[in-house]
Design a protein around this motif. Structure first.
Motif, PDB file in Angstrom:
ATOM      1  N   ARG A  15     -12.493 -53.776  29.434  1.00 38.55           N
ATOM      2  CA  ARG A  15     -13.718 -53.775  28.643  1.00 38.55           C
ATOM      3  C   ARG A  15     -14.050 -52.354  28.229  1.00 38.55           C
ATOM      4  NH1 ARG A  15     -18.069 -58.061  30.518  1.00 38.55           N
ATOM      5  NH2 ARG A  15     -19.245 -56.642  29.199  1.00 38.55           N
ATOM      6  N   SER A  16     -14.498 -52.204  26.994  1.00 36.76           N
ATOM      7  CA  SER A  16     -14.847 -50.868  26.506  1.00 36.76           C
ATOM      8  C   SER A  16     -16.325 -50.540  26.717  1.00 36.76           C
ATOM      9  CB  SER A  16     -14.505 -50.745  25.025  1.00 36.76           C
ATOM     10  OG  SER A  16     -15.265 -51.664  24.268  1.00 36.76           O
ATOM     11  N   ASP A  17     -17.119 -51.552  27.088  1.00 31.22           N
ATOM     12  CA  ASP A  17     -18.549 -51.317  27.223  1.00 31.22           C
ATOM     13  C   ASP A  17     -18.986 -50.922  28.636  1.00 31.22           C
ATOM     14  OD1 ASP A  17     -17.970 -53.849  28.197  1.00 31.22           O
ATOM     15  OD2 ASP A  17     -19.878 -54.716  27.543  1.00 31.22           O
ATOM     16  N   ARG A  18     -18.030 -50.835  29.574  1.00 31.02           N
ATOM     17  CA  ARG A  18     -18.371 -50.343  30.912  1.00 31.02           C
ATOM     18  C   ARG A  18     -17.122 -49.825  31.622  1.00 31.02           C
ATOM     19  NH1 ARG A  18     -20.168 -55.866  34.048  1.00 31.02           N
ATOM     20  NH2 ARG A  18     -18.231 -56.974  33.748  1.00 31.02           N
ATOM     21  N   ALA A  19     -17.349 -48.945  32.572  1.00 31.56           N
ATOM     22  CA  ALA A  19     -16.235 -48.335  33.308  1.00 31.56           C
ATOM     23  C   ALA A  19     -15.597 -49.350  34.250  1.00 31.56           C
ATOM     24  CB  ALA A  19     -16.745 -47.138  34.107  1.00 31.56           C
ATOM     25  N   PRO A  20     -14.284 -49.266  34.443  1.00 32.92           N
ATOM     26  CA  PRO A  20     -13.624 -50.187  35.363  1.00 32.92           C
ATOM     27  C   PRO A  20     -14.019 -49.906  36.809  1.00 32.92           C
ATOM     28  CG  PRO A  20     -12.072 -48.566  34.554  1.00 32.92           C
ATOM     29  CD  PRO A  20     -13.344 -48.369  33.798  1.00 32.92           C
ATOM     30  N   THR A  24     -10.141 -52.823  39.692  1.00 34.77           N
ATOM     31  CA  THR A  24      -9.509 -52.811  38.370  1.00 34.77           C
ATOM     32  C   THR A  24      -8.695 -51.543  38.174  1.00 34.77           C
ATOM     33  OG1 THR A  24     -11.326 -54.116  37.469  1.00 34.77           O
ATOM     34  CG2 THR A  24      -9.958 -52.922  35.885  1.00 34.77           C
ATOM     35  N   GLU A  25      -9.243 -50.422  38.557  1.00 31.32           N
ATOM     36  CA  GLU A  25      -8.536 -49.150  38.408  1.00 31.32           C
ATOM     37  C   GLU A  25      -7.284 -49.110  39.283  1.00 31.32           C
ATOM     38  OE1 GLU A  25      -7.529 -45.844  36.649  1.00 31.32           O
ATOM     39  OE2 GLU A  25      -9.247 -47.047  36.063  1.00 31.32           O
TER      40      GLU A  25
END
Length: 52
Positions: A15-20, A24-25
């Motif tokens: 998602r581009s609207d919040r940090a992973p 997820t990272e």
């Protein structure tokens, strides 16, 4: 068999609207570190034989 194995392109999306998050990272880092080594190694198909 003709047309097998099926060749696919794989994409890693986020998602581009919040940090992973940390999980997820961690998955992203693991997949990136493997560099696709977990995917089957396929021979290139000659274009003149692909439609058979």
């Amino acid at each position: 068999m003709i047309g097998l194995p099926i060749q696919r392109r794989w994409y890693l999306l986020h998602r581009s609207d919040r940090a992973p998050g940390p999980a997820t990272e961690s998955v992203r880092a693991g997949i990136t570190a493997l560099g696709g080594s977990f995917l089957p190694q396929l021979q290139a198909v000659r274009p003149d034989r692909a439609a058979r």
